[in-house]
Design a protein around this motif. Structure first.
Motif, PDB file in Angstrom:
ATOM      1  N   UNK A 158      11.262  50.690   1.480  1.00  0.00           N
ATOM      2  CA  UNK A 158      10.793  51.777   2.331  1.00  0.00           C
ATOM      3  C   UNK A 158      10.741  51.349   3.791  1.00  0.00           C
ATOM      4  N   UNK A 159      10.346  50.104   4.036  1.00  0.00           N
ATOM      5  CA  UNK A 159      10.201  49.619   5.401  1.00  0.00           C
ATOM      6  C   UNK A 159      11.521  49.195   6.033  1.00  0.00           C
ATOM      7  N   UNK A 160      12.391  48.533   5.255  1.00  0.00           N
ATOM      8  CA  UNK A 160      13.590  47.920   5.828  1.00  0.00           C
ATOM      9  C   UNK A 160      14.898  48.511   5.326  1.00  0.00           C
ATOM     10  N   UNK A 161      14.827  49.365   4.326  1.00  0.00           N
ATOM     11  CA  UNK A 161      16.032  50.029   3.857  1.00  0.00           C
ATOM     12  C   UNK A 161      17.049  49.126   3.195  1.00  0.00           C
ATOM     13  N   UNK A 162      16.611  47.983   2.667  1.00  0.00           N
ATOM     14  CA  UNK A 162      17.539  47.081   1.980  1.00  0.00           C
ATOM     15  C   UNK A 162      18.342  46.191   2.896  1.00  0.00           C
ATOM     16  N   UNK A 163      17.963  46.138   4.170  1.00  0.00           N
ATOM     17  CA  UNK A 163      18.681  45.301   5.140  1.00  0.00           C
ATOM     18  C   UNK A 163      17.739  44.252   5.726  1.00  0.00           C
ATOM     19  N   UNK A 164      18.340  43.229   6.337  1.00  0.00           N
ATOM     20  CA  UNK A 164      17.582  42.215   7.081  1.00  0.00           C
ATOM     21  C   UNK A 164      16.530  41.510   6.220  1.00  0.00           C
ATOM     22  N   UNK A 165      16.784  41.377   4.933  1.00  0.00           N
ATOM     23  CA  UNK A 165      15.794  40.776   4.052  1.00  0.00           C
ATOM     24  C   UNK A 165      16.444  40.070   2.877  1.00  0.00           C
ATOM     25  N   UNK A 166      15.850  38.938   2.512  1.00  0.00           N
ATOM     26  CA  UNK A 166      16.115  38.260   1.242  1.00  0.00           C
ATOM     27  C   UNK A 166      14.808  38.340   0.477  1.00  0.00           C
ATOM     28  N   UNK A 167      14.779  39.073  -0.602  1.00  0.00           N
ATOM     29  CA  UNK A 167      13.556  39.306  -1.360  1.00  0.00           C
ATOM     30  C   UNK A 167      13.135  38.030  -2.090  1.00  0.00           C
ATOM     31  N   UNK A 168      11.994  37.475  -1.723  1.00  0.00           N
ATOM     32  CA  UNK A 168      11.475  36.259  -2.348  1.00  0.00           C
ATOM     33  C   UNK A 168       9.953  36.283  -2.302  1.00  0.00           C
ATOM     34  N   UNK A 169       9.298  35.396  -3.031  1.00  0.00           N
ATOM     35  CA  UNK A 169       7.872  35.162  -2.790  1.00  0.00           C
ATOM     36  C   UNK A 169       7.691  34.468  -1.443  1.00  0.00           C
ATOM     37  N   UNK A 170       6.450  34.426  -0.987  1.00  0.00           N
ATOM     38  CA  UNK A 170       6.168  33.754   0.272  1.00  0.00           C
ATOM     39  C   UNK A 170       6.151  32.249   0.147  1.00  0.00           C
ATOM     40  N   UNK A 171       6.080  31.753  -1.086  1.00  0.00           N
ATOM     41  CA  UNK A 171       6.005  30.312  -1.293  1.00  0.00           C
ATOM     42  C   UNK A 171       6.377  30.019  -2.743  1.00  0.00           C
ATOM     43  N   UNK A 172       6.207  28.782  -3.139  1.00  0.00           N
ATOM     44  CA  UNK A 172       6.531  28.353  -4.499  1.00  0.00           C
ATOM     45  C   UNK A 172       5.690  29.126  -5.513  1.00  0.00           C
ATOM     46  N   UNK A 173       6.319  29.526  -6.626  1.00  0.00           N
ATOM     47  CA  UNK A 173       5.583  30.180  -7.703  1.00  0.00           C
ATOM     48  C   UNK A 173       4.880  29.097  -8.514  1.00  0.00           C
ATOM     49  N   UNK A 174       3.587  29.224  -8.610  1.00  0.00           N
ATOM     50  CA  UNK A 174       2.815  28.194  -9.317  1.00  0.00           C
ATOM     51  C   UNK A 174       2.796  28.434 -10.823  1.00  0.00           C
TER      52      UNK A 174
END
Length: 333
Positions: A293-309
């Motif tokens: 909704x915010x970026x429209x599928x551009x300018x982003x690599x979808x990831x967590x902010x850090x390592x998944x514990x």
């Protein structure tokens, strides 16, 4: 698109065929063996079909050769590695640090793991970035998290001398990483938070050394800044010379759309890692929806902010891609 083309499009503000995604975790009991590390990292990448591989180094590799002893026993239960022996016992010890060679010890081990991983993915068109810790992060870890006390006691000059040594070693490692064929570095700044030090202190003891390392990585096209933790010094970090900005989105500000406006960079993030660990599928889908909704599928690599514990749940990790695909079908024209 290949995975490399997809990530390239995201970095350069183009529209990829689908929103690229990735995630990573620790590999306790594996990450001190370069052969096993490369094999498990490759298997992880293939299992979840991620678009980007971030090396899953142990979080203390940068301080081992400086004389630290590490206890990794609690990671498998969701804990963190701990320094049990450090070379810094008094202020003068900062002056005794010597540059470490990338051809021996823990640094050579990590480079071997990277080389073996790159050999495994040769021809698969998937980008690989290698984890590098900021000099200030390394200095604080190797002192057993006592660096601020030395600054408070007036030993900043000695800390600066140590940071110069650490930076030299880190730059040597960065250049070796890129020479092996990595696409960039994942530059982890773990002390760039107002909760840790003042912005004035960070500009003095963090920024100059950060920039020296990032300049050494100038040949990389996928250099990523990881602003670790909460209450990050966004005003300082947003202008760092990297292609990608990564932070704990949804856990701390800025908001996703705000981060893009203020940095102008490709964003790596959008998933709250604790929701993945806690198997909260509703939250995972909602966060992906909000990113679209915010970026429209551009300018982003979808990831967590850090390592998944840990503990990891295979079905929840697989669900991230399923949710991405579902939201993609609904929202992309």
């Amino acid at each position: 698109m290949t995975k490399r083309e997809r990530i390239w499009a995201a970095v350069h503000g183009e529209t990829p065929d689908i929103l690229p995604y990735s995630f990573w975790t620790h590999l306790p009991g594996v990450d001190l063996d370069p052969e096993l590390l490369a094999e498990h990292t490759y298997t992880f990448y293939k299992s979840y079909d991620v678009d980007l591989i971030k090396t899953m180094n142990n979080g203390m590799y940068a301080i081992e050769d400086f004389g630290c002893e590490i206890d990794y026993s609690e990671i498998a239960e969701g804990g963190v590695a701990k320094v049990v022996r450090t070379p810094i016992h008094e202020a003068e010890d900062w002056l005794r640090l010597k540059p470490c060679s990338v051809h021996e010890g823990s640094l050579a081990r990590e480079l071997k793991g990277l080389r073996l991983l790159l050999e495994k993915v040769k021809g698969e068109e998937v980008p690989v970035i290698f984890t590098i810790f900021s000099p200030l992060t390394t200095a604080n870890k190797l002192s057993g998290n006592t660096l601020l006390q030395y600054l408070a006691d007036g030993h900043g000059d000695k800390v600066h001398a140590a940071l110069q040594v650490i930076t030299q070693t880190t730059c040597d490692l960065v250049r070796a990483v890129l020479e092996l064929g990595a696409d960039g570095i994942f530059f982890a700044a773990q002390n760039s938070s107002y909760d840790y030090m003042t912005v004035e202190e960070y500009r003095q003891f963090g920024v100059p050394y950060d920039l020296e390392v990032l300049n050494a990585a100038e040949k990389g096209w996928l250099n990523t800044l990881h602003a670790h933790g909460s209450n990050i010094m966004f005003e300082v970090l947003k202008d760092y010379p990297v292609q990608v900005f990564n932070w704990h989105a949804w856990e701390t500000l800025p908001a996703v759309d705000e981060a893009f406006v203020m940095t102008g960079k490709c964003l790596m993030g959008g998933l709250k890692r604790t929701d993945i660990t806690q198997r909260d599928r509703g939250a995972i889908q909602h966060q992906i929806y909000e990113c679209y909704r915010m970026l429209g599928g551009r300018n982003q690599i979808l990831t967590p902010g850090c390592v998944i514990r840990y503990p990891l749940d295979d079905s929840t990790l697989a669900y991230v891609k399923q949710a991405r695909d579902c939201v993609e079908r609904r929202m992309r024209p």
